[in-house]
Structure formats: C-alpha cells, structure tokens
Design a protein around this motif. Structure first.
Motif, PDB file in Angstrom:
ATOM      1  N   PRO A   1       2.936  95.507-113.746  1.00  0.00           N
ATOM      2  CA  PRO A   1       3.905  96.599-113.719  1.00  0.00           C
ATOM      3  C   PRO A   1       4.893  96.465-112.572  1.00  0.00           C
ATOM      4  CG  PRO A   1       1.662  97.374-113.215  1.00  0.00           C
ATOM      5  CD  PRO A   1       1.555  95.930-113.547  1.00  0.00           C
ATOM      6  N   GLU A   2       6.065  97.031-112.757  1.00  0.00           N
ATOM      7  CA  GLU A   2       7.068  96.975-111.704  1.00  0.00           C
ATOM      8  C   GLU A   2       6.565  97.707-110.466  1.00  0.00           C
ATOM      9  OE1 GLU A   2      10.786  98.887-112.608  1.00  0.00           O
ATOM     10  OE2 GLU A   2      11.712  98.174-110.758  1.00  0.00           O
ATOM     11  N   PRO A   3       6.648  97.070-109.293  1.00  0.00           N
ATOM     12  CA  PRO A   3       6.197  97.742-108.077  1.00  0.00           C
ATOM     13  C   PRO A   3       7.067  98.960-107.793  1.00  0.00           C
ATOM     14  CG  PRO A   3       6.658  95.407-107.683  1.00  0.00           C
ATOM     15  CD  PRO A   3       7.184  95.734-109.037  1.00  0.00           C
ATOM     16  N   THR A   4       6.444 100.001-107.260  1.00  0.00           N
ATOM     17  CA  THR A   4       7.212 101.209-106.942  1.00  0.00           C
ATOM     18  C   THR A   4       7.661 101.186-105.490  1.00  0.00           C
ATOM     19  OG1 THR A   4       5.113 102.308-106.508  1.00  0.00           O
ATOM     20  CG2 THR A   4       6.108 102.654-108.683  1.00  0.00           C
ATOM     21  N   ASP A   5       7.102 100.264-104.702  1.00  0.00           N
ATOM     22  CA  ASP A   5       7.529 100.128-103.312  1.00  0.00           C
ATOM     23  C   ASP A   5       8.022  98.695-103.093  1.00  0.00           C
ATOM     24  OD1 ASP A   5       5.251  98.660-103.443  1.00  0.00           O
ATOM     25  OD2 ASP A   5       4.024 100.070-102.303  1.00  0.00           O
ATOM     26  N   LEU A   6       8.006  98.247-101.842  1.00  0.00           N
ATOM     27  CA  LEU A   6       8.547  96.913-101.556  1.00  0.00           C
ATOM     28  C   LEU A   6       7.523  95.790-101.754  1.00  0.00           C
ATOM     29  CD1 LEU A   6      10.728  97.760 -98.434  1.00  0.00           C
ATOM     30  CD2 LEU A   6      11.463  97.299-100.776  1.00  0.00           C
ATOM     31  N   SER A   7       6.318  96.148-102.189  1.00  0.00           N
ATOM     32  CA  SER A   7       5.285  95.122-102.331  1.00  0.00           C
ATOM     33  C   SER A   7       5.563  94.220-103.530  1.00  0.00           C
ATOM     34  CB  SER A   7       3.918  95.787-102.497  1.00  0.00           C
ATOM     35  OG  SER A   7       3.913  96.535-103.692  1.00  0.00           O
ATOM     36  N   ARG A   8       4.838  93.082-103.565  1.00  0.00           N
ATOM     37  CA  ARG A   8       4.995  92.151-104.680  1.00  0.00           C
ATOM     38  C   ARG A   8       4.336  92.727-105.925  1.00  0.00           C
ATOM     39  NH1 ARG A   8       3.478  88.600-100.446  1.00  0.00           N
ATOM     40  NH2 ARG A   8       5.073  87.041-100.003  1.00  0.00           N
ATOM     41  N   PRO A   9       4.798  92.295-107.097  1.00  0.00           N
ATOM     42  CA  PRO A   9       4.090  92.656-108.328  1.00  0.00           C
ATOM     43  C   PRO A   9       2.650  92.138-108.268  1.00  0.00           C
ATOM     44  CG  PRO A   9       6.214  91.677-108.834  1.00  0.00           C
ATOM     45  CD  PRO A   9       6.007  91.511-107.363  1.00  0.00           C
ATOM     46  N   ALA A  10       1.751  92.804-109.002  1.00  0.00           N
ATOM     47  CA  ALA A  10       0.319  92.531-108.891  1.00  0.00           C
ATOM     48  C   ALA A  10      -0.030  91.055-109.079  1.00  0.00           C
ATOM     49  CB  ALA A  10      -0.433  93.384-109.916  1.00  0.00           C
ATOM     50  N   LYS A  11       0.473  90.444-110.153  1.00  0.00           N
ATOM     51  CA  LYS A  11       0.075  89.060-110.438  1.00  0.00           C
ATOM     52  C   LYS A  11       0.579  88.093-109.378  1.00  0.00           C
ATOM     53  CE  LYS A  11      -1.039  90.053-114.971  1.00  0.00           C
ATOM     54  NZ  LYS A  11      -1.146  89.682-116.366  1.00  0.00           N
ATOM     55  N   LEU A  12       1.716  88.448-108.796  1.00  0.00           N
ATOM     56  CA  LEU A  12       2.277  87.606-107.740  1.00  0.00           C
ATOM     57  C   LEU A  12       1.427  87.696-106.483  1.00  0.00           C
ATOM     58  CD1 LEU A  12       4.690  85.788-107.896  1.00  0.00           C
ATOM     59  CD2 LEU A  12       6.143  87.678-107.197  1.00  0.00           C
ATOM     60  N   GLU A  13       1.014  88.911-106.144  1.00  0.00           N
ATOM     61  CA  GLU A  13       0.180  89.113-104.964  1.00  0.00           C
ATOM     62  C   GLU A  13      -1.180  88.428-105.147  1.00  0.00           C
ATOM     63  OE1 GLU A  13       1.278  90.297-102.089  1.00  0.00           O
ATOM     64  OE2 GLU A  13      -0.687  89.675-101.334  1.00  0.00           O
ATOM     65  N   GLU A  14      -1.691  88.490-106.367  1.00  0.00           N
ATOM     66  CA  GLU A  14      -2.951  87.821-106.690  1.00  0.00           C
ATOM     67  C   GLU A  14      -2.866  86.320-106.394  1.00  0.00           C
ATOM     68  OE1 GLU A  14      -4.702  87.837-110.892  1.00  0.00           O
ATOM     69  OE2 GLU A  14      -4.352  89.970-110.429  1.00  0.00           O
ATOM     70  N   LEU A  15      -1.776  85.709-106.861  1.00  0.00           N
ATOM     71  CA  LEU A  15      -1.578  84.277-106.632  1.00  0.00           C
ATOM     72  C   LEU A  15      -1.406  83.972-105.152  1.00  0.00           C
ATOM     73  CD1 LEU A  15       0.748  83.389-109.630  1.00  0.00           C
ATOM     74  CD2 LEU A  15      -1.548  82.491-109.224  1.00  0.00           C
ATOM     75  N   ALA A  16      -0.705  84.840-104.439  1.00  0.00           N
ATOM     76  CA  ALA A  16      -0.529  84.649-102.999  1.00  0.00           C
ATOM     77  C   ALA A  16      -1.885  84.648-102.300  1.00  0.00           C
ATOM     78  CB  ALA A  16       0.374  85.740-102.430  1.00  0.00           C
ATOM     79  N   GLU A  17      -2.775  85.559-102.730  1.00  0.00           N
ATOM     80  CA  GLU A  17      -4.111  85.619-102.133  1.00  0.00           C
ATOM     81  C   GLU A  17      -4.910  84.352-102.431  1.00  0.00           C
ATOM     82  OE1 GLU A  17      -5.910  87.138 -99.942  1.00  0.00           O
ATOM     83  OE2 GLU A  17      -4.063  88.231 -99.479  1.00  0.00           O
ATOM     84  N   GLN A  18      -4.855  83.903-103.663  1.00  0.00           N
ATOM     85  CA  GLN A  18      -5.538  82.652-104.036  1.00  0.00           C
ATOM     86  C   GLN A  18      -5.056  81.502-103.160  1.00  0.00           C
ATOM     87  OE1 GLN A  18      -5.504  81.303-108.147  1.00  0.00           O
ATOM     88  NE2 GLN A  18      -5.637  83.433-108.864  1.00  0.00           N
ATOM     89  N   LEU A  19      -3.741  81.466-102.961  1.00  0.00           N
ATOM     90  CA  LEU A  19      -3.127  80.399-102.179  1.00  0.00           C
ATOM     91  C   LEU A  19      -3.587  80.462-100.730  1.00  0.00           C
ATOM     92  CD1 LEU A  19      -1.086  78.102-102.043  1.00  0.00           C
ATOM     93  CD2 LEU A  19       0.710  79.806-101.739  1.00  0.00           C
ATOM     94  N   ARG A  20      -3.596  81.681-100.164  1.00  0.00           N
ATOM     95  CA  ARG A  20      -4.039  81.842 -98.773  1.00  0.00           C
ATOM     96  C   ARG A  20      -5.485  81.389 -98.639  1.00  0.00           C
ATOM     97  NH1 ARG A  20      -1.597  87.252 -99.384  1.00  0.00           N
ATOM     98  NH2 ARG A  20       0.566  87.094 -98.661  1.00  0.00           N
ATOM     99  N   ALA A  21      -6.313  81.713 -99.624  1.00  0.00           N
ATOM    100  CA  ALA A  21      -7.726  81.307 -99.576  1.00  0.00           C
ATOM    101  C   ALA A  21      -7.841  79.792 -99.655  1.00  0.00           C
ATOM    102  CB  ALA A  21      -8.489  81.973-100.721  1.00  0.00           C
ATOM    103  N   ALA A  22      -7.090  79.186-100.577  1.00  0.00           N
ATOM    104  CA  ALA A  22      -7.193  77.740-100.783  1.00  0.00           C
ATOM    105  C   ALA A  22      -6.719  76.961 -99.566  1.00  0.00           C
ATOM    106  CB  ALA A  22      -6.393  77.335-102.021  1.00  0.00           C
ATOM    107  N   LEU A  23      -5.771  77.544 -98.825  1.00  0.00           N
ATOM    108  CA  LEU A  23      -5.234  76.847 -97.646  1.00  0.00           C
ATOM    109  C   LEU A  23      -5.869  77.347 -96.363  1.00  0.00           C
ATOM    110  CD1 LEU A  23      -1.428  76.730 -98.553  1.00  0.00           C
ATOM    111  CD2 LEU A  23      -3.026  74.817 -98.521  1.00  0.00           C
ATOM    112  N   ASN A  24      -6.777  78.315 -96.507  1.00  0.00           N
ATOM    113  CA  ASN A  24      -7.414  78.930 -95.347  1.00  0.00           C
ATOM    114  C   ASN A  24      -6.362  79.410 -94.342  1.00  0.00           C
ATOM    115  OD1 ASN A  24      -9.525  79.841 -93.808  1.00  0.00           O
ATOM    116  ND2 ASN A  24      -9.831  77.868 -92.761  1.00  0.00           N
TER     117      ASN A  24
END
Length: 567
Positions: free
Chosen positions: A199-222
């Motif tokens: 869904p479209e974010p209502t604030d300045l945060s990333r859309p859900a699926k994008l944030e999910e991928l960012a988290e995966q990436l942060r985990a994979a790169l520690n």
DNA sequence: ACGGGCCGCGCG
DNA sequence: AAAGCGCGCGGCCCGT
C-alpha cells in the motif's frame, strides 16, 4: 499562403496578417481581441489553410487546442532559427548575423493543459504583470523574411525546406500529443503498484515491500544502518562483506554470488518504480485516465526530440500495462526496423549493406539477420552488436572486437563513420542529410587541444576521441531523426485528411512518439486503413529524404489493446 | 536551504 | 556479455 500571428498593440490583443509566398501582403493587418483568437484562427484556417507563422508553437497552439482548433501547417520561427543558425548549408547566407532573438518560452504558455492542483494553490501566483517580451507583427515578418532568404540562398534549399517544414510539423504534433495524452488507466497502475510495493505509505517511510527488502539486505551484509539508496554507503558494506565490486551497477553486481545480491537488485528495481513512476508520478502526470506527456521538439542536438516532466520517452516496460486503449479503440504501435543502420547504408551509399537488408526481389528483410548471414555465422545478436558498435564508436569489449569484421564486409559504410569521427576529433562540424549541423566545440575544448605537458596531452586526446564518438554518431542519429520526423509529419497529414473524409465515427489520434516508434490511438473500424497509412508514410519519408534508392525503411506495426503487448 | 555534479537506470 | 551514442529523472553528496 502565410498567416502571420504576433502580439498586438495592446496586451489583450493579437495581430494577424495574410501574406503571399513572396512576402507581399494579401490582407490588411487585423487586430484581434485575445478572447477571439481561437474563433479567428479557426475561420482563417477554414478559408485559406495557410501556413501559420509564429515565434514558437508553444506560445499559441496549446491555447488553440483547448478551444478545439487545430491547424494544418505552421512555420515555427524558433525551431527553424535553431537549425539555420548552425547549419553549414546556410553558413554563407549571412543569416547567422541577421537572426533576431526569438522571445523566450513563457512558463504560463507551457504549463497550459493542466497542473498539479496542490502545487498550483501553493506556489502559483497568477501574475499577469510579469510578461516575457513578445514579437510584434513586423518582427515576425522580418524574421520570416530572413529565414526564407537563408533557405533560398543556401547550398541545399530543397533539403532545408523539407527539414524546416518537418520540424515545424513536429511542433504541432508535440503540442497535440501533449494535449491529447496517452490513454492511461489509473486504477490499473495503482493495482500494479499495490501488488509490487504494497500500500502507498501515508508518511515518508518506504513502501512495505521495499522496506522488507532493505531489511533482508542489511541482514545479508551485516550492516544494520545501511541506506541502500546511498552508493557510497552500499559500496563500503559490499566491500566489508567481501564483494569486491568496482561500482554498484547492477550488471556488475550480478557477477558476484552472495546472498546480498539478489535482494539488492530487487530493491533497486522496485525503488526505481516507487520514486520515478509511483503514486507521485500518477498524481502529477495522469488526469482523467490520460498521461499528458510533454515533448521538446529538437531538444537533442542531433534533432531527436526530448521530453520534459513525466519521462514521456522513458516509460518503463514495467508500467506499460496501464496504457490501455479506450473501449472501441486499439493502439497501433509502429516502429521503424533497424532505422539507424539503414540510414548509415543510405548515407554511405553502401550497396553491400543495402543488399543485406533486402531480398532478391528488392523488398526489405531483417538487416541484422542479413549481415549475420553474410559474415557472422548467422548470429543476429552478434551482427547487431557489431553494427551498433561501429555507429557508436566502440573500441573495446565484445562490440569493439567485432568491428574489424564489418570493415572487411562494408568498407564504404565504415569509412563513412570513420570520416565523421576524424572530422570531429579535429574540431570540425558535421551535418545531417537535411542540414542540421553539430554545434562547434566549446572554447575549453579548443583550449584543451593546445596542451604542452604529457598529462595535458593525454587529456586532449581523450577529449578529441570523445568528440569524435559524438560526431560519428551525430550524422547517423540526426539523419534517422529527420527520417522519423518526416514519417511523423506525413502520417499526421494523412490522418487528418482521412478523418475529414471518413464517414466512420471517431478520430485516429497520434498519442506517442519515441525516436523510431509512433503510437496511434485508433477506432477499431479504422485500424486497417490507418495501418496502411503508417506504411505509406514510411515510404514517403524515405522518398523525401533519399529519393529512389535500393533500400527500404520498413515499419513493423502491431495492433494491441494494451501498450505492454506491443513487441 | 539551495543547486550543481555524480550515480544508477529507464528509454531509444 | 557488460562499453560505445543520445536523452530525463530521482536520490545522494558536498560546496556555498
């Protein structure tokens, strides 16, 4: 017959005068109240079908279109001046010195069709007191006279005449396409965004699926605080994880096998969709299920069009599913096959290359396949890469290595682009077939060429080679743009004549143009006729540019309800 | 706070 | 498989 249109004596008036081809007056100068402009133009158009002469189409035509008035032809002094000032064909005509300064584009004229209502209320202060200077009738007449003289006394009057009338027709098409817009289903676009991003974010945060991928990436790169939008940040994190990439370009990252790569590339792709063609894009550029793209005729030095706002010429394949024809309509999507290589074959008069794009009966066939059959073991993609490399000036890599084979096969064509490169490296000018010339090198380019130290010398050579690649490509890209512009102009003329005379309801409408591709939004019952016109216009364009030559410029036309289904 | 340059990627 | 043309766009980054 010409109809000159210019600013009037008072702010709320315009002046209009009919003139004969020799410049003599054919009517009195008429002062017309601004609010009567459309009705007046409409009347003159109906009775005389003149060539409308104005400082620039963008100052007049959007307003006419909104009033339901279309014109057959025009002479756009600004676009024509832009060509004539630099054209080598007109270098000895004295035009450059005689040219008057065309009034700059007015912001209000351009915003025209629609604006973001939110932006309008916040930032727009309707201010009629601040007005760009406008040309009066005498200035328009004088500049037209200078341009006519320049064409007539040039080295190639017929070619320049064709170029300037095609360019002016382009200005009309561009304004009409902006006004009309590409059919664009907002709800389909929203559904696509929702499926891919959440869904479209209502604030300045990333859309859900994008944030999910960012988290995966942060985990994979520690790397807990990684901002995947920052190249520097990302590069450091990749190196810490043992990924020794020299850049973070996606094709380079694909070479590495690491659990971080896959989410990173997916993040990139979706992030681009979100920032460039997401909900903000929809709000800004789509109104009532039309994407109102804006085109800039002659916006590229080579004569190609550019776009401004909304990325009209860079609509990603990813979102083309939202472009769906109205009910009872289809899109006719037509693109010129291998346009630039064919232009090269025509310019260089390379009959061997022309033969590769024709069958025994002289009809066109896939040029890349023909070249592949003649010398690349039938591998079409290899032949394509080689030929594009030759036109772009590739020196290394896969493409560069294939060029010598082409030199053996098509010495004339390859010599042609080599000459263009060598002239450019020396600082010389190049000119397209119809007469658009390269701008001269900037002063600091010449300065760089007068170097003394070894380091400066290397820089000078790099700059020279870089300009050589530009001029090598310029003649081919620019002449291809001329072919495409003639194609578009002739197609517009045919569509207008057809719509006038057809008993069928509805009107076929040009809605997009992308360098070598046009899109017509067409009532179903007219599809066969309009498809035929698309082909006829391509033959006209070829004949206008090159006369009778042993090479065709074929067009592939597909009929689709949804733009994503073309190709 | 603004803007110019760079990066990365969309299109041809 | 991954350098070679022309653009526009959005985000980052750094100088002012």
């Amino acid at each position: 017959m010409y109809a000159l249109l210019a600013a009037g004596p008072a702010p709320s008036t315009v002046t209009l005068q009919l003139r004969n081809a020799d410049g003599s007056a054919a009517s009195e100068v008429r002062a017309v109240a601004r609010q009567d402009l459309a009705a007046t133009v409409s009347g003159v158009e109906a009775s005389h079908q003149p060539r409308w002469v104005w400082d620039r189409a963008g100052h007049w035509y959007p307003e006419l279109l909104r009033a339901g008035v279309r014109v057959e032809k025009c002479h756009d002094l600004s676009l024509c001046q832009n060509i004539l000032r630099h054209s080598e064909y007109a270098a000895r005509t004295g035009y450059r010195a005689a040219a008057a300064e065309v009034p700059p584009e007015r912001e209000s004229a351009r915003a025209g069709t629609f604006k973001d209502p939110a932006q309008e209320s916040l930032f727009e202060t309707p201010d009629t007191s601040v007005k760009a200077p406008q040309w009066g009738l005498e200035a328009v007449a004088q500049e037209l006279r200078e341009q006519r003289n320049a064409i007539a006394s040039s080295t190639h009057p017929a070619r320049l005449e064709l170029l300037l009338s095609a360019e002016s027709a382009g200005a009309l098409v561009a304004a009409e396409m902006h006004y009309e817009g590409i059919p664009w289903r907002e709800e389909l676009h929203r559904k696509l965004l929702d499926d891919l991003l959440g869904p479209e974010p209502t604030d300045l945060s990333r859309p859900a699926k994008l944030e999910e991928l960012a988290e995966q990436l942060r985990a994979a790169l520690n790397a807990q605080s990684l901002n995947p939008d920052s190249s520097q940040d990302l590069m450091r994190a990749l190196h810490r994880a043992g990924i020794e990439a020299k850049s973070t370009r996606s094709w380079e990252l694909q070479q590495f096998h690491h659990p971080a790569i896959e989410p990173l590339l997916r993040y990139r792709k979706l992030s681009r969709l979100y920032t460039t063609n997401g909900w903000n894009w929809l709000r800004q550029w789509v109104r009532e299920d039309r994407f109102h793209s804006e085109y800039v005729v002659g916006g590229v030095v080579s004569g190609r069009w550019a776009s401004r706002g909304g990325g009209a010429m860079q609509i990603p394949a990813q979102i083309r599913g939202a472009a769906v024809a109205d009910s009872g309509h289809t899109f006719i999507v037509a693109d010129a096959a291998q346009l630039e290589p064919r232009v090269l074959a025509a310019l260089a008069q390379d009959s061997a290359m022309a033969a590769a794009g024709s069958d025994a009966a002289g009809h066109s066939k896939d040029l890349y396949a023909g070249i592949a059959a003649q010398g690349f073991g039938g591998d079409r993609s290899l032949a394509k890469m080689a030929l594009l490399g030759a036109i772009y000036g590739a020196t290394s890599g896969d493409s560069g290595r294939l060029v010598p084979q082409l030199v053996r096969m098509y010495p004339r064509a390859l010599e042609f682009v080599e000459q263009a490169a060598r002239t450019g490296e020396r600082g010389g000018s190049l000119t397209t077939h119809l007469g658009r010339s390269t701008p001269p090198p900037a002063q600091d380019w010449w300065d760089s060429q007068r170097s003394s130290t070894a380091q400066e010398q290397r820089r000078a050579e790099t700059a020279a080679r870089s300009r050589g690649r530009f001029t090598r490509n310029f003649v081919v890209q620019g002449t291809a743009a001329e072919w495409a512009c003639c194609w578009l102009a002739d197609l517009r003329r045919r569509l207008r004549a057809y719509a006038r005379s057809s008993p069928l309801p509805g009107t076929p409408q040009l809605v997009a143009f992308l360098h070598d591709e046009v899109v017509v939004h067409c009532p179903d019952a007219m599809v066969a006729d309009v498809t035929a016109m698309v082909h006829e216009s391509s033959r006209t364009a070829t004949w206008l540019l090159f006369g009778a030559i042993p090479l065709e410029f074929p067009v592939n036309a597909t009929v689709v309800r949804c733009y994503a289904d073309a190709k």
